[in-house]
Design an enzyme around this catalytic site. Sequence first.
Site, PDB file in Angstrom:
ATOM      1  N   HIS A   9       3.120   5.768  -6.876  1.00 24.55           N
ATOM      2  CA  HIS A   9       1.734   6.218  -6.728  1.00 24.55           C
ATOM      3  C   HIS A   9       1.597   7.240  -5.599  1.00 24.55           C
ATOM      4  O   HIS A   9       2.435   7.311  -4.692  1.00 24.55           O
ATOM      5  CB  HIS A   9       0.788   5.034  -6.483  1.00 24.55           C
ATOM      6  CG  HIS A   9       1.064   4.316  -5.201  1.00 24.55           C
ATOM      7  ND1 HIS A   9       0.658   4.787  -3.972  1.00 24.55           N
ATOM      8  CD2 HIS A   9       1.726   3.162  -4.954  1.00 24.55           C
ATOM      9  CE1 HIS A   9       1.046   3.958  -3.022  1.00 24.55           C
ATOM     10  NE2 HIS A   9       1.712   2.959  -3.601  1.00 24.55           N
ATOM     11  N   GLY A  10       0.515   8.004  -5.632  1.00 21.59           N
ATOM     12  CA  GLY A  10       0.220   8.963  -4.565  1.00 21.59           C
ATOM     13  C   GLY A  10      -0.141   8.251  -3.274  1.00 21.59           C
ATOM     14  O   GLY A  10      -0.394   7.037  -3.242  1.00 21.59           O
ATOM     15  N   GLU A  11      -0.177   9.028  -2.203  1.00 21.39           N
ATOM     16  CA  GLU A  11      -0.464   8.471  -0.885  1.00 21.39           C
ATOM     17  C   GLU A  11      -1.860   7.853  -0.828  1.00 21.39           C
ATOM     18  O   GLU A  11      -2.817   8.408  -1.367  1.00 21.39           O
ATOM     19  CB  GLU A  11      -0.356   9.566   0.188  1.00 21.39           C
ATOM     20  CG  GLU A  11      -0.544   9.043   1.595  1.00 21.39           C
ATOM     21  CD  GLU A  11      -0.476  10.137   2.641  1.00 21.39           C
ATOM     22  OE1 GLU A  11       0.563  10.234   3.314  1.00 21.39           O
ATOM     23  OE2 GLU A  11      -1.460  10.891   2.776  1.00 21.39           O
ATOM     24  N   GLU A  82       3.190  -4.152  -6.650  1.00 17.67           N
ATOM     25  CA  GLU A  82       4.013  -4.084  -5.449  1.00 17.67           C
ATOM     26  C   GLU A  82       4.426  -5.492  -5.022  1.00 17.67           C
ATOM     27  O   GLU A  82       3.839  -6.490  -5.459  1.00 17.67           O
ATOM     28  CB  GLU A  82       3.229  -3.389  -4.324  1.00 17.67           C
ATOM     29  CG  GLU A  82       3.982  -3.190  -3.039  1.00 17.67           C
ATOM     30  CD  GLU A  82       5.314  -2.449  -3.173  1.00 17.67           C
ATOM     31  OE1 GLU A  82       6.248  -2.991  -3.790  1.00 17.67           O
ATOM     32  OE2 GLU A  82       5.427  -1.331  -2.644  1.00 17.67           O
TER      33      GLU A  82
END
Length: 170
Positions: A9-11, A82
């Site tokens: 995923h992006g930051e 996660e």
Amino acid sequence: MTTLYLVRHGETFDNAAHILQGQVQGELNDAGKEQARQVAEKMKNEKIDVFVSSDLNRSKQTCAVIAAPHGAEIVTTPLLRERDWGSMTGKYIPALPKDPADWPDDVETIAHLKSRAQNFLTWLKVTYPGKTVVAVGHGIINKAVQSVYYHKPMNEIPRMQNAEVRVLML
């Protein structure tokens, strides 16, 4: 053969603040949204059959941006969540104990994490045989997926940067 584009995923705001997110939803910051747009731009002309995401918000946001040029829906799965960091979730990463022996008992084990990774790969091969799949997950679960795929210890898998893409042939 199934082609897997494995994406982190992006930051997020918490990534930028060095906060351990674990299985909280998370929110992409402006940099993360731009990272997702860059991946979407690079992949817009690829033939993608399926877009899969962790069921956590930060991955779904990233996947939605990547899927948009294809007009595709997203399939979500908790298998790509996660690592569950238990009571360490939400804490400042540099202040956490480095040695896993000092971690609380409520942190998801590597064995459980790798079992989820194996279940994800098996699910992909059975559900989408011969398809091209983009799957957006998280740093540690993506490392576990690669660990299982390459039959290597997790510490031998290089860390994925936000919005990095790696290709696996299943």
